[in-house]
Design a protein around this motif. Structure first.
Motif, PDB file in Angstrom:
ATOM      1  N   TYR A 338     -30.732 -18.751   4.875  1.00 43.80           N
ATOM      2  CA  TYR A 338     -29.394 -19.159   4.442  1.00 43.80           C
ATOM      3  C   TYR A 338     -29.036 -20.574   4.889  1.00 43.80           C
ATOM      4  O   TYR A 338     -28.029 -21.115   4.439  1.00 43.80           O
ATOM      5  N   THR A 362     -14.851 -24.550   4.770  1.00 41.04           N
ATOM      6  CA  THR A 362     -15.070 -23.352   3.955  1.00 41.04           C
ATOM      7  C   THR A 362     -16.554 -23.109   3.698  1.00 41.04           C
ATOM      8  O   THR A 362     -17.042 -21.976   3.777  1.00 41.04           O
ATOM      9  N   GLU A 363     -17.299 -24.178   3.401  1.00 41.43           N
ATOM     10  CA  GLU A 363     -18.729 -24.022   3.148  1.00 41.43           C
ATOM     11  C   GLU A 363     -19.462 -23.567   4.401  1.00 41.43           C
ATOM     12  O   GLU A 363     -20.346 -22.700   4.346  1.00 41.43           O
ATOM     13  N   GLU A 365     -18.242 -21.822   6.909  1.00 40.61           N
ATOM     14  CA  GLU A 365     -17.897 -20.423   7.174  1.00 40.61           C
ATOM     15  C   GLU A 365     -18.576 -19.489   6.176  1.00 40.61           C
ATOM     16  O   GLU A 365     -18.946 -18.356   6.530  1.00 40.61           O
ATOM     17  N   ALA A 366     -18.751 -19.953   4.939  1.00 40.85           N
ATOM     18  CA  ALA A 366     -19.435 -19.125   3.944  1.00 40.85           C
ATOM     19  C   ALA A 366     -20.888 -18.875   4.343  1.00 40.85           C
ATOM     20  O   ALA A 366     -21.404 -17.757   4.211  1.00 40.85           O
ATOM     21  N   ILE A 367     -21.549 -19.898   4.851  1.00 39.95           N
ATOM     22  CA  ILE A 367     -22.936 -19.727   5.304  1.00 39.95           C
ATOM     23  C   ILE A 367     -22.996 -18.749   6.472  1.00 39.95           C
ATOM     24  O   ILE A 367     -23.820 -17.825   6.505  1.00 39.95           O
ATOM     25  N   GLU A 369     -20.823 -16.435   7.415  1.00 34.15           N
ATOM     26  CA  GLU A 369     -20.441 -15.079   7.048  1.00 34.15           C
ATOM     27  C   GLU A 369     -21.523 -14.382   6.228  1.00 34.15           C
ATOM     28  O   GLU A 369     -21.712 -13.162   6.341  1.00 34.15           O
ATOM     29  N   ALA A 370     -22.243 -15.137   5.417  1.00 30.64           N
ATOM     30  CA  ALA A 370     -23.354 -14.546   4.667  1.00 30.64           C
ATOM     31  C   ALA A 370     -24.415 -14.019   5.625  1.00 30.64           C
ATOM     32  O   ALA A 370     -24.970 -12.927   5.433  1.00 30.64           O
ATOM     33  N   THR A 373     -22.822 -10.808   7.625  1.00 31.67           N
ATOM     34  CA  THR A 373     -22.709  -9.580   6.842  1.00 31.67           C
ATOM     35  C   THR A 373     -24.079  -9.021   6.457  1.00 31.67           C
ATOM     36  O   THR A 373     -24.283  -7.809   6.438  1.00 31.67           O
ATOM     37  N   THR A 427     -16.683 -14.490  13.120  1.00 31.30           N
ATOM     38  CA  THR A 427     -16.940 -15.929  13.127  1.00 31.30           C
ATOM     39  C   THR A 427     -15.679 -16.666  13.508  1.00 31.30           C
ATOM     40  O   THR A 427     -14.595 -16.383  12.977  1.00 31.30           O
TER      41      THR A 427
END
Length: 472
Positions: A338, A362-363, A365-367, A369-370, A373, A427
């Motif tokens: 990721y 945002t980007e 945190e998206a990495i 959180e991926a 999860t 996170t």
């Protein structure tokens, strides 16, 4: 009178009439020294009519090459015996062995049947080129292709044709064409590897291309000029000497290629975590400047992410250290997929980190959180039990101009502790303001923060060092 007639008969029998000098009288024939002088003069004249005398001793040249080929074959077989997993040494040694045997059979022409000396001997020598091609393919972990067998196939397909088999020059032309095909196959096998990372391959491929052009040019010249057997011997000998010289250069470049590959493996070993296979702390920190430059060029921010596996000590206590190692390996393998450009590594123990150039918070945190999860969704199976594990993540962001590795790691570490205080398996992100406010830590000792390996880690590292030292 009878004595003069006898000498005249010998003279005319040994030398054609047209070769006698006009001013030599019959009385001069009575001198044995003069007769020997005429014999030598006539021999030179016959040589001039037939062409230039052969200057290459084929048997001697083949004997020298056979001894060199056998020596190299022995060296390569010993190298392969030291590391049997590297099949390239085996194929290369087999190639020199076959070449030496084939040329030895050619050198024994007259002592052994012609079909063994000419047809079989040259076929075996060309089969040695096929073994060299297989060696370069094995060096890059590639399967052996059918075109590796073209050199002996071309020879066997043409040598039994009547107009080739009965003419020495045509056999030399055919052998050069087969050898040119072998050199082309060697160039193709070398080019099949990583030309960008291993620049020596370009030089090695160039040598084989030059050898192919030399063999093909020699065959074309002989086909057009139709030389005599003596001229064909000279031209073939010159071509063989040039090919042997190019082969020596190719062998040197091959050794250099193997040395560079071994050095790269050892360098990667010093920058790689022995257990998980990802970067270690030293290797990861070495990528920060490159990440910062990329962020600056793309007008992005620099993000530092710290990952800590929750309650990892309990995993070791309950399931054992082998299960703990399996959890670390599984997380590293999953998480690095990721992270852009795989700039991900193990900082120490159960703590990992990643650097990335991101557009905004945002980007980043998206990495994160991926990864979180996905790790929660797929519990790790150790064979004996399924180990449920979660991960806490701390993120710190800064602009590409103000990014400081010490401050970012310190801010990400404080964000990670905040995530653990919030109940773990979550996170927490510190933006530019929080990261800028983080104090720069004091300069640590050279060993501070480095991974302290377990006994299993040390044993595995020693095994890998032994394997890589034999890989070249």
């Amino acid at each position: 009178m009878k004595e003069g007639l006898l000498y005249s008969t010998i003279l005319i029998h040994v030398y054609p009439t047209e070769s006698l000098p006009a001013d030599i009288g019959l009385k001069q024939c009575r001198n044995a020294a003069t007769l020997r002088k005429w014999r030598a003069s006539s021999a030179r004249m016959r040589t001039d009519r037939q062409g230039v005398a052969a200057v290459f001793n084929i048997a001697t040249g083949l004997a020298i090459w056979c001894s060199e080929a056998m020596t190299l074959a022995l060296v390569l077989f010993v190298a392969w015996r030291h590391n049997v997993r590297n099949e390239a040494y085996l194929y290369w040694g087999l190639g020199f062995l076959l070449t030496g045997i084939g040329f030895a059979m050619v050198a024994l022409r007259g002592e052994i049947p012609s079909v063994l000396s000419v047809e079989a001997g040259n076929a075996i020598a060309l089969l040695g080129q096929s073994a060299w091609v297989a060696g370069f393919l094995a060096l890059d972990r590639k399967r052996i292709e059918w075109w590796a067998l073209l050199p002996p196939a071309i020879w066997l397909a043409g040598v039994f044709l009547p107009w080739v088999n009965s003419d020495y020059s045509n056999r030399v032309v055919l052998y050069n064409l087969a050898s040119a095909t072998g050199a082309t196959a060697l160039a193709m096998a070398v080019a099949a590897g990583d030309m960008r990372r291993e620049r020596t391959r370009r030089k090695l491929m160039g040598v084989f291309v030059l050898q192919g052009c030399l063999c093909f040019g020699s065959a074309l010249m002989m086909a057009l000029t139709m030389p005599s057997d003596i001229e064909a011997t000279n031209l073939g000998g010159a071509s063989a000497m040039a090919s042997a010289f190019l082969l020596t250069i190719a062998f040197a470049f091959t050794c250099r290629l193997i040395m560079e590959r071994s050095e790269r493996h050892l360098r990667a070993l010093t920058l790689t975590d022995s257990l998980t296979g990802v970067l270690n702390r030293r290797g990861l920190l070495g990528y920060f400047d490159a990440t910062q430059e990329k962020a600056h060029d793309d007008r992005r921010q620099v993000a530092v992410m710290l990952f800590d596996l929750d309650h990892f000590k309990r995993v070791n206590d309950r399931f054992g250290h082998q299960s703990g190692d399996a959890v670390l390996t599984a997380f590293a393998r999953m998480a690095r997929q990721y992270i852009p450009n795989n700039i991900f590594g193990r900082m120490g123990g159960e703590e990992f980190a990643a650097f990335a150039a991101v557009t905004d918070q945002t980007e980043a945190e998206a990495i994160a959180e991926a990864i979180r999860t996905e790790f929660c969704r797929l519990p790790v199976s150790t064979g004996e039990a399924i180990v449920p594990v979660t991960v806490s993540i701390g993120i710190a962001l800064a602009s590409s101009i103000e990014a400081n590795i010490d401050k970012l790691i310190s801010a990400a570490d404080r964000a990670l502790y905040a995530a653990k205080a919030a109940g773990r398996n979550c996170t927490v992100t510190f933006g530019e303001a929080e990261a800028a406010a983080a104090p720069a830590p004091a300069t640590p000792p050279s060993t501070a923060g480095e991974l302290v390996p377990t006994v299993d880690d040390q044993v595995e590292a020693l095994r890998r060092m032994g394997t890589l030292s034999r890989a070249g």
